[in-house]
Design a protein around this motif. Structure first.
Motif, PDB file in Angstrom:
ATOM      1  N   LEU A 165       0.824  -1.212   0.000  1.00  0.00           N
ATOM      2  CA  LEU A 165       0.000   0.000   0.000  1.00  0.00           C
ATOM      3  C   LEU A 165       0.860   1.264   0.000  1.00  0.00           C
ATOM      4  O   LEU A 165       0.543   2.238  -0.691  1.00  0.00           O
ATOM      5  CB  LEU A 165      -0.931   0.010   1.220  1.00  0.00           C
ATOM      6  N   SER A 166       1.936   1.245   0.758  1.00  0.00           N
ATOM      7  CA  SER A 166       2.814   2.420   0.784  1.00  0.00           C
ATOM      8  C   SER A 166       3.419   2.684  -0.590  1.00  0.00           C
ATOM      9  O   SER A 166       3.519   3.835  -1.027  1.00  0.00           O
ATOM     10  CB  SER A 166       3.921   2.228   1.819  1.00  0.00           C
ATOM     11  N   HIS A 167       3.812   1.612  -1.279  1.00  0.00           N
ATOM     12  CA  HIS A 167       4.335   1.777  -2.638  1.00  0.00           C
ATOM     13  C   HIS A 167       3.283   2.400  -3.557  1.00  0.00           C
ATOM     14  O   HIS A 167       3.585   3.293  -4.364  1.00  0.00           O
ATOM     15  CB  HIS A 167       4.771   0.424  -3.201  1.00  0.00           C
ATOM     16  N   VAL A 168       2.043   1.901  -3.449  1.00  0.00           N
ATOM     17  CA  VAL A 168       0.969   2.392  -4.304  1.00  0.00           C
ATOM     18  C   VAL A 168       0.656   3.857  -3.993  1.00  0.00           C
ATOM     19  O   VAL A 168       0.490   4.681  -4.900  1.00  0.00           O
ATOM     20  CB  VAL A 168      -0.285   1.501  -4.155  1.00  0.00           C
ATOM     21  N   ILE A 169       0.581   4.193  -2.714  1.00  0.00           N
ATOM     22  CA  ILE A 169       0.311   5.586  -2.324  1.00  0.00           C
ATOM     23  C   ILE A 169       1.406   6.511  -2.846  1.00  0.00           C
ATOM     24  O   ILE A 169       1.133   7.594  -3.384  1.00  0.00           O
ATOM     25  CB  ILE A 169       0.177   5.686  -0.790  1.00  0.00           C
ATOM     26  N   THR A 170       2.665   6.086  -2.720  1.00  0.00           N
ATOM     27  CA  THR A 170       3.785   6.905  -3.180  1.00  0.00           C
ATOM     28  C   THR A 170       3.705   7.169  -4.680  1.00  0.00           C
ATOM     29  O   THR A 170       4.016   8.273  -5.143  1.00  0.00           O
ATOM     30  CB  THR A 170       5.112   6.216  -2.834  1.00  0.00           C
ATOM     31  N   ARG A 171       3.260   6.174  -5.451  1.00  0.00           N
ATOM     32  CA  ARG A 171       3.161   6.343  -6.900  1.00  0.00           C
ATOM     33  C   ARG A 171       1.935   7.155  -7.315  1.00  0.00           C
ATOM     34  O   ARG A 171       1.984   7.905  -8.291  1.00  0.00           O
ATOM     35  CB  ARG A 171       3.128   4.974  -7.588  1.00  0.00           C
ATOM     36  N   LEU A 172       0.832   6.976  -6.602  1.00  0.00           N
ATOM     37  CA  LEU A 172      -0.415   7.598  -7.048  1.00  0.00           C
ATOM     38  C   LEU A 172      -0.589   9.024  -6.540  1.00  0.00           C
ATOM     39  O   LEU A 172      -1.123   9.875  -7.258  1.00  0.00           O
ATOM     40  CB  LEU A 172      -1.605   6.733  -6.617  1.00  0.00           C
ATOM     41  N   ARG A 173      -0.144   9.296  -5.328  1.00  0.00           N
ATOM     42  CA  ARG A 173      -0.428  10.602  -4.718  1.00  0.00           C
ATOM     43  C   ARG A 173       0.013  11.788  -5.577  1.00  0.00           C
ATOM     44  O   ARG A 173      -0.736  12.770  -5.718  1.00  0.00           O
ATOM     45  CB  ARG A 173       0.182  10.689  -3.319  1.00  0.00           C
ATOM     46  N   PRO A 174       1.220  11.758  -6.195  1.00  0.00           N
ATOM     47  CA  PRO A 174       1.613  12.921  -7.002  1.00  0.00           C
ATOM     48  C   PRO A 174       0.779  13.106  -8.270  1.00  0.00           C
ATOM     49  O   PRO A 174       0.845  14.170  -8.893  1.00  0.00           O
ATOM     50  CB  PRO A 174       3.075  12.611  -7.374  1.00  0.00           C
ATOM     51  N   GLN A 175       0.015  12.086  -8.648  1.00  0.00           N
ATOM     52  CA  GLN A 175      -0.731  12.134  -9.909  1.00  0.00           C
ATOM     53  C   GLN A 175      -2.172  12.588  -9.739  1.00  0.00           C
ATOM     54  O   GLN A 175      -2.867  12.817 -10.732  1.00  0.00           O
ATOM     55  CB  GLN A 175      -0.735  10.752 -10.564  1.00  0.00           C
ATOM     56  N   VAL A 176      -2.660  12.678  -8.489  1.00  0.00           N
ATOM     57  CA  VAL A 176      -4.074  12.934  -8.246  1.00  0.00           C
ATOM     58  C   VAL A 176      -4.254  14.084  -7.274  1.00  0.00           C
ATOM     59  O   VAL A 176      -3.293  14.610  -6.711  1.00  0.00           O
ATOM     60  CB  VAL A 176      -4.771  11.663  -7.697  1.00  0.00           C
ATOM     61  N   GLY A 177      -5.515  14.473  -7.085  1.00  0.00           N
ATOM     62  CA  GLY A 177      -5.853  15.442  -6.059  1.00  0.00           C
ATOM     63  C   GLY A 177      -6.082  14.722  -4.745  1.00  0.00           C
ATOM     64  O   GLY A 177      -5.164  14.214  -4.114  1.00  0.00           O
TER      65      GLY A 177
ATOM     66  N   ASP B 104      -2.405  -3.950  -4.798  1.00  0.00           N
ATOM     67  CA  ASP B 104      -1.390  -5.007  -4.822  1.00  0.00           C
ATOM     68  C   ASP B 104      -0.457  -4.892  -6.029  1.00  0.00           C
ATOM     69  O   ASP B 104       0.189  -5.857  -6.418  1.00  0.00           O
ATOM     70  CB  ASP B 104      -2.062  -6.383  -4.821  1.00  0.00           C
ATOM     71  N   THR B 105      -0.389  -3.712  -6.636  1.00  0.00           N
ATOM     72  CA  THR B 105       0.367  -3.503  -7.874  1.00  0.00           C
ATOM     73  C   THR B 105       1.363  -2.369  -7.651  1.00  0.00           C
ATOM     74  O   THR B 105       1.052  -1.202  -7.898  1.00  0.00           O
ATOM     75  CB  THR B 105      -0.604  -3.177  -9.030  1.00  0.00           C
ATOM     76  N   PRO B 106       2.568  -2.690  -7.173  1.00  0.00           N
ATOM     77  CA  PRO B 106       3.469  -1.652  -6.682  1.00  0.00           C
ATOM     78  C   PRO B 106       4.291  -0.918  -7.730  1.00  0.00           C
ATOM     79  O   PRO B 106       4.968   0.052  -7.396  1.00  0.00           O
ATOM     80  CB  PRO B 106       4.404  -2.426  -5.745  1.00  0.00           C
ATOM     81  N   PHE B 107       4.242  -1.352  -9.002  1.00  0.00           N
ATOM     82  CA  PHE B 107       5.144  -0.785  -9.999  1.00  0.00           C
ATOM     83  C   PHE B 107       4.439  -0.043 -11.129  1.00  0.00           C
ATOM     84  O   PHE B 107       5.019   0.193 -12.183  1.00  0.00           O
ATOM     85  CB  PHE B 107       6.012  -1.895 -10.611  1.00  0.00           C
ATOM     86  N   PHE B 108       3.178   0.333 -10.947  1.00  0.00           N
ATOM     87  CA  PHE B 108       2.431   0.939 -12.045  1.00  0.00           C
ATOM     88  C   PHE B 108       3.043   2.284 -12.450  1.00  0.00           C
ATOM     89  O   PHE B 108       3.758   2.922 -11.677  1.00  0.00           O
ATOM     90  CB  PHE B 108       0.949   1.078 -11.701  1.00  0.00           C
ATOM     91  N   PRO B 109       2.770   2.742 -13.678  1.00  0.00           N
ATOM     92  CA  PRO B 109       3.493   3.897 -14.223  1.00  0.00           C
ATOM     93  C   PRO B 109       3.241   5.210 -13.485  1.00  0.00           C
ATOM     94  O   PRO B 109       2.140   5.474 -12.997  1.00  0.00           O
ATOM     95  CB  PRO B 109       2.977   3.983 -15.669  1.00  0.00           C
ATOM     96  N   ALA B 110       4.277   6.039 -13.476  1.00  0.00           N
ATOM     97  CA  ALA B 110       4.180   7.358 -12.850  1.00  0.00           C
ATOM     98  C   ALA B 110       3.390   8.345 -13.696  1.00  0.00           C
ATOM     99  O   ALA B 110       3.062   9.437 -13.223  1.00  0.00           O
ATOM    100  CB  ALA B 110       5.583   7.901 -12.582  1.00  0.00           C
TER     101      ALA B 110
END
Length: 201
Positions: free
Chosen positions: A32-44, A100-106
């Motif tokens: 979850l931490s990996h996913v949050i780190t990747r998604l947070r900069p891309q969304v509001g 559960d998908t930690p490597f999705f695109p930035a």
């Protein structure tokens, strides 16, 4: 456009023996931490779709959205929960990512938005090249708040397969490269987690 993000973590994780799969550790951080780190900069705004006691996610500081449809009907129920949440703030769309998908695109969000705009549609799903046609990853999508009642009605009829609903609305596909590995690789089994450790290193 800036859209809210929703992390889908409402499944039962049967192949991992149950529990919160997103709490599994990968490279010293939870999935979850990996996913949050990747998604947070891309969304509001960002929220988590999960069922059960929301207090177990209090450390994340995210709103926790339970499925509004009983009996764990799958990712579409999480999408609907996200759409209902986003409607409260007047958002037009959400973007979803799997827990559960930690490597999705930035650049997931921008490319989903570009694909929907180019096709003149409201829904876009991520995909990677397949042997004959693109392999879609339907937990990674751009979803319009305007279709939430349509989705609610579809779920009430028993619809569970994501692409049956998205295809009915002419969803676009955002194609991402799958080298050196599929960025939408997800952790379903202990063997997958071991593979993810190798990929992360």
């Amino acid at each position: 456009m800036t859209v809210p993000g929703v992390i889908l973590a409402g499944g039962l994780a049967r192949r991992m023996g149950g529990g919160d799969k997103g709490r599994l550790m990968l490279g010293g951080q939870s999935l979850l931490s990996h996913v949050i780190t990747r998604l947070r900069p891309q969304v509001g705004d960002l929220a988590l779709n999960a069922n059960g006691d929301p207090a177990r996610f209090a450390d994340l500081g995210l709103p926790v959205l339970a499925d509004g449809v009983a009996d764990f009907p799958g990712p579409l129920a999480g999408v609907l929960a996200g759409l209902d949440w986003a409607a409260l703030s007047g958002a037009s769309h959400i973007v979803t990512a799997a827990a559960d998908t930690p490597f999705f695109p930035a650049d997931l969000v921008s490319r989903l938005s570009d694909a929907a705009d180019a096709a003149g549609v409201q829904i876009a799903l991520a995909a990677t090249p397949g042997p004959q046609k693109p392999l879609r990853h339907p937990t990674f999508g751009l979803w319009p708040v305007a279709l939430r009642d349509d989705l609610r009605a579809a779920l009430a009829t028993g619809l569970r397969k994501v692409v049956l609903w998205t295809d009915a609305h002419g969803a676009a596909t955002a194609l991402f490269p799958a080298t050196p590995f599929d960025p939408f690789f997800n952790v379903n089994t202990p063997e997958d987690l071991a593979r993810a450790e190798r990929m992360a290193s």
